[in-house]
Design an enzyme around this catalytic site. Structure first.
Site, PDB file in Angstrom:
ATOM      1  CE1 TYR A 282      -8.541  -4.465  -0.461  1.00 39.26           C
ATOM      2  CE2 TYR A 282      -8.056  -2.411  -1.595  1.00 39.26           C
ATOM      3  CZ  TYR A 282      -7.660  -3.433  -0.760  1.00 39.26           C
ATOM      4  OH  TYR A 282      -6.393  -3.449  -0.230  1.00 39.26           O
TER       5      TYR A 282
ATOM      6  CG  HIS B  16      -4.512  -7.182  -1.061  1.00 40.44           C
ATOM      7  ND1 HIS B  16      -5.766  -7.446  -0.545  1.00 40.44           N
ATOM      8  CD2 HIS B  16      -4.342  -8.064  -2.083  1.00 40.44           C
ATOM      9  CE1 HIS B  16      -6.312  -8.432  -1.234  1.00 40.44           C
ATOM     10  NE2 HIS B  16      -5.469  -8.820  -2.177  1.00 40.44           N
TER      11      HIS B  16
ATOM     12  CG  ASN C 121      -3.952  -3.499   6.503  1.00 40.65           C
ATOM     13  OD1 ASN C 121      -3.825  -3.003   5.370  1.00 40.65           O
ATOM     14  ND2 ASN C 121      -4.823  -4.452   6.742  1.00 40.65           N
TER      15      ASN C 121
ATOM     16  CD  GLU D 255      -7.204 -10.517  -4.630  1.00 39.79           C
ATOM     17  OE1 GLU D 255      -6.047 -10.801  -4.224  1.00 39.79           O
ATOM     18  OE2 GLU D 255      -8.176 -10.377  -3.864  1.00 39.79           O
TER      19      GLU D 255
ATOM     20  CE  LYS E   9      -3.853  -2.555   2.049  1.00 46.44           C
ATOM     21  NZ  LYS E   9      -4.906  -2.624   3.096  1.00 46.44           N
TER      22      LYS E   9
END
Ligand code: IDP
Ligand code: MG
Length: 150
Positions: free
Chosen positions: A51, A117, A114, A128, A11
Site C-alpha cells: 500500500y 483488494h 471493503n 503486486e 481482507k
C-alpha cells in the site's frame, strides 16, 4: 482483448465471515481462472510496501492494522482483460458507492473493511504479483474455456 493476470486479496473480514468461497466463485463464474492462491498472515512491512502509494494518507495506519490483523487470501486471477474485469466485479472503493451486484456493493459496509483488494493497472498487477508470489507459484493450466467462453 488480452489475456492478463491480476493480483487480488481477500481482507481479514472475509475469513471471519466465512465467505471466501462465495467471493472466489464470482470470479470463476465470470470465466476467470485462479492462477495462484494462498491463505496467510502478511507481515506489516510487506503490507506497507503493498500500500506504499497511500503511505501519507490519513487512513494508512488503520488500513495496515486491519489487513495485518488477521489472515488474508492472496490470489492471482487470470483471463481476458482480467485487470479491469476483476476491478469491475469488486466495485467502487467505498461500499456505500459500490453498485449492488458488485462484491463491495453486496458485502461491504465500511471503506477500510471493503472486503477485497484488486490491482488497478498492468503496472500495479505486475508489481503486486511479484510482491506476494514466486514465479513458480503462478500456474498456467488448461481449463477448456474455449468450449464455452470463446
Ligand atoms: P482500491 O482498493 O479501490 O484500489 P485505494 O484508493 O487504492 O482503493 O485505497 C486502498 C484501500 O484503502 C481501500 O481499498 C480502502 O480499504 C482504503 N481506503 C481508501 N480510501 C479510504 C478513505 O478515505 N478512508 C479510509 N480508508 C480508505
Ligand atoms: Mg488501489
Amino acid at each position: 482483448m488480452a489475456n492478463e493476470k491480476t493480483y487480488a486479496m481477500l481482507k481479514p473480514g472475509v475469513l471471519e465471515r466465512k465467505i471466501v468461497g462465495e467471493i472466489i466463485s464470482r470470479f470463476e463464474k465470470k470465466g476467470l481462472r485462479i492462477a495462484a492462491l494462498k491463505l496467510r498472515k502478511i507481515p506489516r512491512e510487506l503490507c506497507e510496501q503493498h500500500y506504499a502509494e497511500h503511505k501519507d494518507k490519513p487512513f494508512f495506519s488503520e488500513l495496515v492494522n486491519y489487513v495485518t490483523g488477521g489472515p488474508v487470501v492472496t490470489m492471482v486471477i487470470s483471463g481476458e482483460e482480467a485487470i479491469s474485469t476483476v476491478r469491475k466485479i469488486c466495485g467502487a472503493t467505498k461500499p456505500a458507492e459500490a453498485a449492488p451486484g458488485t462484491i463491495r456493493g453486496d458485502y461491504g459496509a465500511v471503506v477500510t473493511k471493503n472486503v477485497i483488494h484488486a490491482s488497478d493497472s498492468p503496472e500495479s498487477a505486475a508489481r503486486e504479483i511479484k510482491l506476494f508470489f514466486e514465479t513458480e507459484e503462478v500456474i498456467d493450466y488448461p481449463t477448456g474455456d474455449e468450449t464455452y467462453l470463446v
